[in-house]
Design an enzyme around this catalytic site. Structure first.
Site, mmCIF file in Angstrom:
data_model
loop_
_atom_site.group_PDB
_atom_site.id
_atom_site.type_symbol
_atom_site.label_atom_id
_atom_site.label_comp_id
_atom_site.label_asym_id
_atom_site.label_seq_id
_atom_site.Cartn_x
_atom_site.Cartn_y
_atom_site.Cartn_z
ATOM 1 N N HIS A 166 0.812 -1.222 0.000
ATOM 2 C CA HIS A 166 0.000 0.000 0.000
ATOM 3 C C HIS A 166 0.841 1.265 0.000
ATOM 4 O O HIS A 166 0.303 2.364 -0.178
ATOM 5 C CB HIS A 166 -0.951 0.002 1.199
ATOM 6 C CG HIS A 166 -2.299 0.577 0.895
ATOM 7 N ND1 HIS A 166 -2.493 1.567 -0.045
ATOM 8 C CD2 HIS A 166 -3.536 0.297 1.400
ATOM 9 C CE1 HIS A 166 -3.771 1.880 -0.101
ATOM 10 N NE2 HIS A 166 -4.433 1.123 0.767
ATOM 11 N N ASP A 173 -2.111 1.851 -4.921
ATOM 12 C CA ASP A 173 -3.394 2.243 -4.347
ATOM 13 C C ASP A 173 -4.430 1.157 -4.572
ATOM 14 O O ASP A 173 -4.339 0.353 -5.516
ATOM 15 C CB ASP A 173 -3.881 3.550 -4.981
ATOM 16 C CG ASP A 173 -2.966 4.723 -4.659
ATOM 17 O OD1 ASP A 173 -2.330 4.685 -3.589
ATOM 18 O OD2 ASP A 173 -2.893 5.659 -5.474
#
Length: 424
Positions: free
Chosen positions: A396, A400
């Protein structure tokens, strides 16, 4: 009579210590010059240690799983004449086919101590015996392995040994993984303490580092693979002398065709330099179960291969990983990894990223369920369809959620319209 002390030589790579992963001798054994003494493992390779002299083993340094400093005593051998206090260490070349764990050899591993404490020499800790097991077949295993197998009710003749013919604890673990119902039900057995060392320790360290450094998130989507399975059947019917296709090469081809739209997924992240390298070529890592644990052989330039060539590479690399013949360059440098448990795939998985990559893809088990499908007349009908979930885990910090979901949706469209795979 004298004593010759064989010190652990400099194995290269700037390391200060190595791990004893297997003994080939025990105290009291008579050995000849160049006989194998022990296998030691560094962060990147397993190296066989051979005796420089002939004689009788009188001391060994520790047990399997112990760390030993470079230059410290590995074995003491009683020899004819006066012997020597210590053997002068000499560099040992790293083998061409080192066993590499589920994480690329370039992945960071915990640093070694610059001046480790010497390992104390102990009396006999490990012994290896060769005898017969049923039907006169010879089985090579240590007493500890034999005792554990007996406790588990396992016939060692049924266990697949490592490349050198010896059965180790990891081989028993692999046997139990694939033969969970082997032991008869009922009856309480004693607790078992299993030392974690060698390849299994490397896997544990690298997986812990991946979860410690990478904020994982996972996304799962259901795909209708009915048409893809039908096309696979047609291709296999016309395969000729080519290998039979499984679902995996078709999925890899679909992944490679989808990735150019999502370059952030085919990438490696150097979190120390804060640099993400988005790769133009797809060097696809393929998580493979071996007797010692998970390894990741790499299909180089997968984007340039057709499904038959991919199938050939899957078979070749998986077998090389399992029998220990894979070369170091075949076990490192992946830019994205796929991990599949085949029929054991489950409904959904949340795979751990193969650091320093930023994503890992996990196809799951195919199931048949009734679905509503268009009837061609503006309505719907119920039809039996083949469905499979696709899981993806991402880093992450650099990927995204929108990117991961968009990639899987694009992959899904390709899987559900498989004729597009043949469009160059």
């Amino acid at each position: 009579m004298g004593r010759f002390t064989f010190n652990l030589p400099d194995i290269g790579e700037g390391i200060a210590e190595a791990e004893i992963v297997a003994w080939h001798v025990k105290v009291g054994d008579r050995i000849e010059e160049d006989d194998k003494v022990a296998d030691v493992m560094t962060d990147k390779a397993t190296v066989e240690m051979e005796s420089p002299v002939s004689g009788t083993v009188v001391e060994i340094a520790g047990a399997e799983g112990d760390m030993i400093a470079i230059g410290s005593a590995l074995v003491v051998i009683e020899v004819e004449g006066e012997g020597e206090v210590a053997a002068a260490p000499k560099p040992v070349e790293t083998p061409e086919t080192p066993p590499v764990p589920f994480v690329s050899s370039e992945v960071e591993t915990p640093p070694t101590a610059p001046e480790p404490e010497p390992v104390a020499l102990t009396p006999e800790r490990v012994s290896t015996s060769l005898d017969t097991n049923g039907g006169g077949s010879k089985v090579l295993a240590s007493p500890a392995v034999r005792a554990r197998a007996q406790d588990l009710g396992i016939d060692l003749a049924q266990v697949r040994a490592a490349a050198d013919g010896r059965i180790r604890h990891a081989d028993l673990d692999a046997f139990l993984s694939y033969n969970g119902a082997y032991r008869a039900a009922g009856g309480k057995r004693a607790d078992e303490v299993v030392k974690v060392f060698g390849l299994r320790r490397r896997i544990a360290e690298n997986m812990a580092a991946s979860k410690r450094h990478i904020p994982h998130f996972s996304y799962v989507e259901e795909c209708d693979v009915t048409a893809l399975e039908a096309m696979r059947g047609q291709l296999n019917a016309a395969k000729g002398d080519r290998p039979r296709l499984t679902m995996l090469p078709l999925l890899i081809a679909a992944i490679c065709k989808t990735l150019p739209q999502f370059p952030m997924l085919n990438a490696r992240y150097d979190d120390e330099a804060n640099v993400v390298t988005r790769h133009g070529s797809v060097h696809l890592g393929m998580a493979t179960q071996t007797p010692g644990g998970l390894m990741v052989p790499v299909i180089r330039d997968a984007q340039d291969r057709n499904v038959w060539q991919i199938a050939n590479e899957i078979t070749r690399l998986a077998e090389a990983a399992r029998n220990g013949s894979a070369k170091s360059e075949e076990l490192s440098g992946s830019t994205l990894t796929i991990t599949s448990l085949g029929p054991l795939g489950g409904v959904a998985t949340t795979p751990v990223i193969n650091r320093p990559e930023v994503a890992i893809i996990g196809p799951n088990r195919i199931v048949e369920r009734p679905m509503f499908v268009p009837d061609g007349m503006g309505g719907e009908r119920i039809e039996k369809r083949k469905l499979m979930n696709i899981s993806i885990s991402c880093d992450h910090r650099v990927v995204d959620g929108w990117d991961a979901a968009s990639f899987v949706q694009a992959l899904r469209r390709l899987i559900e319209t498989p004729v597009l795979l043949l469009d160059s």
